[in-house]
Scaffold this motif. Structure first.
Motif, mmCIF file in Angstrom:
data_model
loop_
_atom_site.group_PDB
_atom_site.id
_atom_site.type_symbol
_atom_site.label_atom_id
_atom_site.label_comp_id
_atom_site.label_asym_id
_atom_site.label_seq_id
_atom_site.Cartn_x
_atom_site.Cartn_y
_atom_site.Cartn_z
ATOM 1 N N PRO A 34 -15.698 -20.264 -27.482
ATOM 2 C CA PRO A 34 -15.860 -20.814 -28.832
ATOM 3 C C PRO A 34 -17.243 -20.490 -29.393
ATOM 4 C CG PRO A 34 -14.858 -22.437 -27.378
ATOM 5 C CD PRO A 34 -15.280 -21.301 -26.505
ATOM 6 N N GLY A 35 -17.291 -20.142 -30.682
ATOM 7 C CA GLY A 35 -18.562 -19.862 -31.349
ATOM 8 C C GLY A 35 -18.896 -18.391 -31.479
ATOM 9 N N VAL A 36 -18.164 -17.520 -30.763
ATOM 10 C CA VAL A 36 -18.414 -16.076 -30.822
ATOM 11 C C VAL A 36 -17.541 -15.465 -31.917
ATOM 12 C CG1 VAL A 36 -18.231 -13.906 -29.524
ATOM 13 C CG2 VAL A 36 -19.001 -15.989 -28.382
ATOM 14 N N THR A 37 -18.078 -14.508 -32.669
ATOM 15 C CA THR A 37 -17.263 -13.837 -33.688
ATOM 16 C C THR A 37 -16.501 -12.662 -33.073
ATOM 17 O OG1 THR A 37 -18.955 -12.241 -34.369
ATOM 18 C CG2 THR A 37 -18.952 -14.388 -35.490
ATOM 19 N N THR A 38 -15.378 -12.327 -33.681
ATOM 20 C CA THR A 38 -14.609 -11.181 -33.182
ATOM 21 C C THR A 38 -15.376 -9.875 -33.426
ATOM 22 O OG1 THR A 38 -13.281 -11.093 -35.220
ATOM 23 C CG2 THR A 38 -12.400 -12.356 -33.395
ATOM 24 N N LYS A 40 -18.591 -9.529 -33.033
ATOM 25 C CA LYS A 40 -19.531 -9.438 -31.909
ATOM 26 C C LYS A 40 -18.838 -8.816 -30.688
ATOM 27 C CE LYS A 40 -23.105 -10.596 -29.214
ATOM 28 N NZ LYS A 40 -24.343 -9.784 -29.224
ATOM 29 N N ASP A 83 -15.995 -11.672 -39.200
ATOM 30 C CA ASP A 83 -16.916 -12.790 -38.976
ATOM 31 C C ASP A 83 -16.187 -14.051 -38.527
ATOM 32 O OD1 ASP A 83 -19.206 -11.316 -39.661
ATOM 33 O OD2 ASP A 83 -18.813 -11.612 -41.796
ATOM 34 N N TYR A 84 -14.875 -13.929 -38.243
ATOM 35 C CA TYR A 84 -14.133 -15.093 -37.754
ATOM 36 C C TYR A 84 -14.780 -15.603 -36.468
ATOM 37 C CZ TYR A 84 -10.539 -18.083 -35.796
ATOM 38 O OH TYR A 84 -9.890 -19.161 -35.261
ATOM 39 N N VAL A 85 -15.021 -16.905 -36.407
ATOM 40 C CA VAL A 85 -15.648 -17.533 -35.241
ATOM 41 C C VAL A 85 -14.552 -18.120 -34.357
ATOM 42 C CG1 VAL A 85 -17.223 -19.354 -34.478
ATOM 43 C CG2 VAL A 85 -17.725 -18.059 -36.566
ATOM 44 N N LEU A 86 -14.521 -17.713 -33.102
ATOM 45 C CA LEU A 86 -13.494 -18.211 -32.189
ATOM 46 C C LEU A 86 -13.608 -19.717 -32.014
ATOM 47 C CD1 LEU A 86 -13.554 -15.459 -29.398
ATOM 48 C CD2 LEU A 86 -11.935 -15.682 -31.302
ATOM 49 N N GLN A 87 -12.441 -20.367 -31.970
ATOM 50 C CA GLN A 87 -12.360 -21.818 -31.823
ATOM 51 C C GLN A 87 -11.702 -22.157 -30.484
ATOM 52 O OE1 GLN A 87 -13.326 -23.612 -34.730
ATOM 53 N NE2 GLN A 87 -13.762 -21.590 -35.588
#
Length: 259
Positions: A34-38, A40, A83-87
């Motif tokens: 969680p918190g990492v962008t795709t 990245k 920039d989607y942030v993994l949840q």
């Protein structure tokens, strides 16, 4: 399109590429939380692939803008890193390709982000099991339909649905070669498997409806009902004895289990 049979030397080059794809997916697995962008994750993959003497197989392929396809939750395949942030509770299909020494590698793995609901975990497990059932049918003299029927049966007897619009494929000097390898079909139908064929078998299995929508970005495919989808992909060479699996999920799963 003609089906291109590969020599032993060519299969070894394909094995080298597919081994690197597996190592790249394992490297990505270290960073999925969680918190990492795709986006990245995509940058990590590109650097890793280039540092191992290959180039990303997907980057620029038919205009695709990234090194990985990253498809989150209801996205089936071909999601563009963003920039989607993994949840916590997301699942992501990461599809990776390499190009090195004139040949391609191609494989996909669906990762859980933290803890996922039990029904989603089961979707992932059955999709992976469907891949293994398909691979069991790979043997010279069998037919493509034997693979397709095995995948479909595993998915549907467990209450899931099979995407029709997207299929597996041959792999070699091109990313997509003949023959197509659907995830649904009839035993005993389709092209005969011959020694030297290299195939990508890739079940795309949905929790709800089999129907999909092609998004306006020209790439992303999602489920029509927005329920989750899972996706796993092996590259295999056909032999008289069975499948010579060129992909190594072991290195990915070691990384997941140790993180």
């Amino acid at each position: 399109m003609m089906i291109q049979l590969k020599t032993k030397e060519e299969i070894e080059l394909l094995r080298e590429n597919n081994r690197l794809v597996s190592l790249t997916l394992a490297e990505i697995g270290k960073h999925i939380r969680p918190g990492v962008t795709t986006k990245k994750l995509d940058a990590i993959a590109e650097e890793f692939i280039r540092s191992h003497g290959a180039v990303p197989g997907f980057l620029g392929y038919n205009g695709f803008p990234a090194s990985l396809c990253i498809s989150v939750n209801e996205q089936v395949v071909h999601g563009i890193p963003s920039d989607y942030v993994l949840q916590e509770g997301d699942i992501i299909s990461v599809d990776c390709g390499t190009f090195m020494k004139g040949f391609y590698g191609d494989s996909a793995y669906t990762f859980a982000v933290g803890e996922v609901p039990a029904d989603v975990r089961r979707l992932m497990e059955i999709t992976k099991e469907a891949l293994y059932k398909g691979v069991e049918q790979v043997k010279a003299g069998n037919r493509i339909g034997d693979i397709s029927a095995a995948v479909q049966s595993m998915a549907e007897t467990n209450g899931f649905s099979v995407v029709r619009e997207l299929v597996g494929h041959g792999l070699g000097r091109k990313m997509h070669e003949a023959p197509e390898v659907p995830n649904y079909g009839v035993k005993g139908r389709g092209p005969v498997l011959k020694e030297g064929m290299v195939l990508c078998i890739e079940p795309m299995i949905n929790m709800g409806t089999k129907h999909v929508v092609f998004e306006r970005d020209g790439w992303t495919v999602r489920t029509r009902d927005r329920k989750p989808s899972a996706h796993y992909e092996f590259a295999v060479a056909v032999t008289k004895e069975g499948a010579d699996v060129l992909t190594d999920f072991g290195v990915i799963e070691n990384e997941i289990n140790n993180s």
